[in-house]
Design a protein around this motif. Sequence first.
Motif, mmCIF file in Angstrom:
data_model
loop_
_atom_site.group_PDB
_atom_site.id
_atom_site.type_symbol
_atom_site.label_atom_id
_atom_site.label_comp_id
_atom_site.label_asym_id
_atom_site.label_seq_id
_atom_site.Cartn_x
_atom_site.Cartn_y
_atom_site.Cartn_z
ATOM 1 N N ASP A 191 0.844 -1.200 0.000
ATOM 2 C CA ASP A 191 0.000 0.000 0.000
ATOM 3 C C ASP A 191 0.876 1.246 0.000
ATOM 4 O O ASP A 191 1.752 1.416 0.856
ATOM 5 C CB ASP A 191 -0.902 -0.015 1.239
ATOM 6 N N ILE A 192 0.618 2.142 -0.941
ATOM 7 C CA ILE A 192 1.457 3.333 -1.091
ATOM 8 C C ILE A 192 1.416 4.235 0.134
ATOM 9 O O ILE A 192 2.367 4.977 0.417
ATOM 10 C CB ILE A 192 1.043 4.112 -2.366
ATOM 11 N N ASP A 193 0.343 4.162 0.912
ATOM 12 C CA ASP A 193 0.188 5.039 2.074
ATOM 13 C C ASP A 193 0.670 4.413 3.383
ATOM 14 O O ASP A 193 0.588 5.040 4.442
ATOM 15 C CB ASP A 193 -1.277 5.452 2.223
ATOM 16 N N THR A 194 1.166 3.182 3.312
ATOM 17 C CA THR A 194 1.701 2.540 4.503
ATOM 18 C C THR A 194 3.014 3.206 4.916
ATOM 19 O O THR A 194 3.845 3.547 4.080
ATOM 20 C CB THR A 194 1.941 1.042 4.242
ATOM 21 N N VAL A 195 3.195 3.363 6.224
ATOM 22 C CA VAL A 195 4.412 3.953 6.778
ATOM 23 C C VAL A 195 5.248 2.850 7.424
ATOM 24 O O VAL A 195 4.717 2.034 8.192
ATOM 25 C CB VAL A 195 4.077 5.039 7.826
ATOM 26 N N PRO B 171 -2.687 2.712 6.566
ATOM 27 C CA PRO B 171 -3.589 3.872 6.628
ATOM 28 C C PRO B 171 -4.974 3.483 7.146
ATOM 29 O O PRO B 171 -5.378 2.321 7.064
ATOM 30 C CB PRO B 171 -3.654 4.339 5.168
ATOM 31 N N PHE C 175 -7.683 0.681 5.710
ATOM 32 C CA PHE C 175 -7.011 -0.409 4.989
ATOM 33 C C PHE C 175 -7.867 -1.671 5.035
ATOM 34 O O PHE C 175 -8.300 -2.097 6.098
ATOM 35 C CB PHE C 175 -5.644 -0.687 5.614
ATOM 36 N N SER D 21 7.743 -0.748 -3.468
ATOM 37 C CA SER D 21 7.156 0.193 -2.520
ATOM 38 C C SER D 21 7.971 0.305 -1.240
ATOM 39 O O SER D 21 8.349 1.409 -0.814
ATOM 40 C CB SER D 21 5.721 -0.234 -2.184
ATOM 41 N N LYS E 163 10.654 3.396 0.067
ATOM 42 C CA LYS E 163 10.397 4.164 1.289
ATOM 43 C C LYS E 163 11.575 4.084 2.261
ATOM 44 O O LYS E 163 11.931 5.071 2.916
ATOM 45 C CB LYS E 163 9.137 3.628 1.975
#
Length: 311
Positions: free
Chosen positions: A39-43, A54, A57, A200, A204
Motif C-alpha cells: 500500500d502506497i500510504d503505509t508507513v 492507513p 485499509f 514500494s 520508502k
Amino acid sequence: MTTFMANSMDVIRPFAEWVEAHSADIQLMGGIGSAALADIDTVIDVNAREVIVPDGFELPTQRNNGTLRDLDVLVKSSSRDDIGFVEAAVAETVGEDLEHSVFGFKSADALQRRIDNPLGFVAFKTFLSDRYEYSDGMVKSLVPFSVPVDPDSLETWSLVTKDMRIPIPHPAMSAINYTNRSISGIRPKDRAKLAIVIESSFAKVPQLKEWAIDGPGREQAILGYLLRSLTPRKDHSDPLGMGMGVPLTPQQLIEQSAFMYPELDKVVQRTVLGMAMFKASGLSLFESNATIVSLWQSHGESHLDSVVKNN
C-alpha cells in the motif's frame, strides 16, 4: 446484486487480541503483511519496528478467483504443545472465515532424515522450505539446499492499525520468503505482488534492501537464487536486485556450500539434483495453470498437510 466480502483485518482481530493476551511468540506470514507493505500510504518505522497501515485499509477475505485467503501463522518454537496451543486459538477465533495454517520450527532430526536418505520418499515429497532448529542455531532448507538462518532475520515487527497490532516478520524478510518458499522459485501468482512489495517498501526505506542482500537476510536470499536455478528455462528475474539473475548450472549448484550432499558420489549428487529439478519443473507447470491453482486452493491445499507442511 452486490456480494458482501468481509475484511480480513476484521476476521483476524479476535486472534490478534488472543496473541496479545497470551504474549504468543508468533508471526503472521504472507498475504496480509505483503498487502500492507504494497500500500502506497503505509508507513514503515524502522526504529519502532512497525508497519503502519492507513485508516480504512482493507483486504477482502476472498481472492479474485473466489477462494478464501490464507492465514499462515509461524509459531517461533519447535514444541508441538506450543504449536497446538496456537492452532486451537486460530480455529476458535478465525474459524472458517479464512483458510489457516499454523506451523513452527522443525527439529534437526527431521532434516537429518532427509540428509541420510536423499533419494527417499521423505526427501522426494518435500516441495516447500522449512526452518530447522539445532542446539547451536537454525537453518532454512529445501532439499537439496540448506543455508544458515541469521537470528536477526527472525525478529518480529508489528503491523499497526488504529485499533490493532499484529506480529509480522521484518519487511525485507517478508519479501525474501516469497523467493524461497517453493522449490519452483517465485510462484506465478506471487510475482507481481512481490515486485510491488519490493518497489514500494525499498523505495520508502532503502536500508531494507541492504538488510536483505548484505545483512541478516542474505543467506536466505541466496537460497531463493539457488531454487530459481532449478528451473533455468523459466522466465527468471532478480527481484531483490542482488546481481544474481543468471541461473547457475547444475555443476555450479552442486559446488555451492549450501548443497547438502558434498560427500556423496558424483553420480548420486547429480541424481539428487536431477530429482530436485524434475520436481521444480513439474510444480512450475502446475502453478502456471490458473484453473488448477484455483482448484488446489479450494479443495486440495487444506487436506494435504503432509505436502503443505512437509510432515
